[in-house]
Design an enzyme around this catalytic site. Structure first.
Site, PDB file in Angstrom:
ATOM      1  CD1 TRP A 112      14.320 -22.098 -39.252  1.00  0.00           C
ATOM      2  CD2 TRP A 112      14.918 -24.255 -39.236  1.00  0.00           C
ATOM      3  NE1 TRP A 112      14.841 -22.389 -38.012  1.00  0.00           N
ATOM      4  CE2 TRP A 112      15.216 -23.697 -37.971  1.00  0.00           C
ATOM      5  CE3 TRP A 112      15.217 -25.603 -39.458  1.00  0.00           C
ATOM      6  CZ2 TRP A 112      15.789 -24.445 -36.936  1.00  0.00           C
ATOM      7  CZ3 TRP A 112      15.786 -26.353 -38.429  1.00  0.00           C
ATOM      8  CH2 TRP A 112      16.063 -25.771 -37.187  1.00  0.00           C
ATOM      9  CG  ASP A 182       8.859 -25.607 -41.224  1.00  0.00           C
ATOM     10  OD1 ASP A 182       8.179 -25.560 -40.181  1.00  0.00           O
ATOM     11  OD2 ASP A 182      10.106 -25.694 -41.231  1.00  0.00           O
ATOM     12  CE  LYS A 206      11.433 -23.439 -33.041  1.00  0.00           C
ATOM     13  NZ  LYS A 206      11.817 -24.264 -34.170  1.00  0.00           N
TER      14      LYS A 206
END
Ligand SMILES: *Cc1c(COP(=O)(O)O)cnc(C)c1O
Length: 370
Positions: A112, A182, A206
């Protein structure tokens, strides 16, 4: 006319260990089902409501207030409910924070981070100030190794690498340079000192709710720095000024997120859920560490409480492992293609009992096939 929620009790639910979209609290799904046809006597579904009407405004305001309460967001921060997932933030962060500066600092701790870096390179020079790529992203580089540039517009970190299972469990010191994180895969799983960050962002699928929704928490002084020709939908200030209703917001996703926030408050808030998350993660890691058949590759101090990758001693057994898991109602345990093996995502909504059942199965499989 059916009774609202008819048939729900007979539904068989799996234990869903998916990294995302991920398990949601069953209580929330049941409430949403009950309210599907008629929200609080309005005679309509939340999906059918005007986003400017008093019903939806109350849903959106309560969701924001509950999130602020859960994360203790200081008043000088805006909370935005946006679209485009976390991925659009990979662009929105540089668009909004560069403010004419030429470069930004990024820490590279996994898949990511890499995606965020790749996107930022379209807008500025990216200094990769620290990286764990040398060891297949199995640890978090310590702060002493970060080569921060005081002239950078901001410092970006991925606070929980969903794929590699590496979590940042300390707050980097970045001086006057805003810290951007993030937090897609661990937001609301532990307390966070929001005041230490310039921007926190997270995709919802999530720990919050439906995919597509993104939450952005941004300090007021960082608003209004987007270039004049930036598309208005990509300008934090436009969304902040319009209370995230610059256009039609993802109303149903905001509603579900609001129900999840209320559920979290009933769990004792972020501190309450953190205690349970620690217990769940300890149960699983202790078992893996005590076994010679399974292995987690991440440095112990940097292990994620949310995403637990592990390999079997013989990858030829992977298919049989997954098949047996499925027979026992446990799904989505296959690891990401870049890491291989297995991955158990044990987000807020995964009950302790689910992790117990997983560990029982791990033990049973090892005894039989190990
Ligand atoms: C899932 C995830 C993303 C991407 O989210 P999208 O909603 O698919 O854009 C970004 N960062 C992290 C850490 C993630 O876990």
């Amino acid at each position: 006319m059916g009774r609202p929620g008819r048939g729900l009790k007979e539904v068989g639910r799996v234990l869903n260990f998916s990294a995302g979209p991920a398990v949601l609290p069953e209580e929330v799904l049941r409430q949403a089902a009950e309210e599907m046809l008629d929200w609080h006597g309005s005679g309509m579904s939340v999906m059918e409501m005007s986003h400017r009407g008093p019903e939806f405004i109350s849903i959106a305001e309560e969701a924001e207030a509950d999130l602020r309460e859960l994360l203790e967001v200081p008043t000088e921060y805006k909370v935005l409910f946006l679209q485009g997932g976390a991925t659009l933030q990979f662009s929105m962060v540089p668009i909004n924070l560069l403010g004419g500066k030429a470069s930004a600092d990024y820490v590279n701790t996994g898949e990511w981070s890499k995606k965020a870096i790749k996107e930022a390179k379209r807008f500025c020079r990216v200094n990769v100030v620290a990286s764990s790529e040398d060891a297949n992203f199995s640890y978090m580089p310590v702060q002493e190794e970060w080569q921060l540039d005081p002239a950078a517009a901001y410092v970006h970190v991925c606070a929980n690498e969903t794929i590699g299972g590496v979590e940042l469990n300390w707050i980097p010191a970045t001086g006057d340079v805003p810290l951007v994180a993030d937090m897609s895969s661990h937001i609301l799983s532990r307390p966070v000192a929001v005041a230490r960050y310039g921007v926190i962002y997270a995709g919802a699928q999530k720990n919050i709710g439906p995919a597509g929704l993104a939450i952005v928490i941004v300090r007021d002084d960082l608003l209004g720095k987007a270039p004049a020709n930036a598309p208005s939908m990509l300008d934090y200030k436009v969304h902040a000024d319009a209370q995230s209703m610059s256009n039609t917001p993802p109303t149903y996703a905001v509603y579900i997120a609001g129900l999840v926030f209320k559920w979290l408050k009933r769990q004792g808030g972020v501190a309450g859920i953190e205690a349970r998350n620690i217990e769940k993660a300890k149960l699983l890691y202790d078992f893996l560490d005590g076994s010679t058949f399974y292995r987690n590759p991440v440095r112990k101090s940097d292990r994620s409480r949310m995403n637990v990758p592990f390999t079997l001693a013989d990858s030829k057994l992977d298919a049989a492992f997954l098949e047996g898991a499925k027979e026992r109602g446990m799904v989505q345990l296959k690891g990401h293609r870049s890491v291989g093996g297995m991955r158990a995502s044990i987000y807020n909504a995964m009950p302790l009992e689910g992790v117990r059942r997983l560990v029982d199965y791990l033990r049973e499989f090892e005894a039989k096939r190990g």
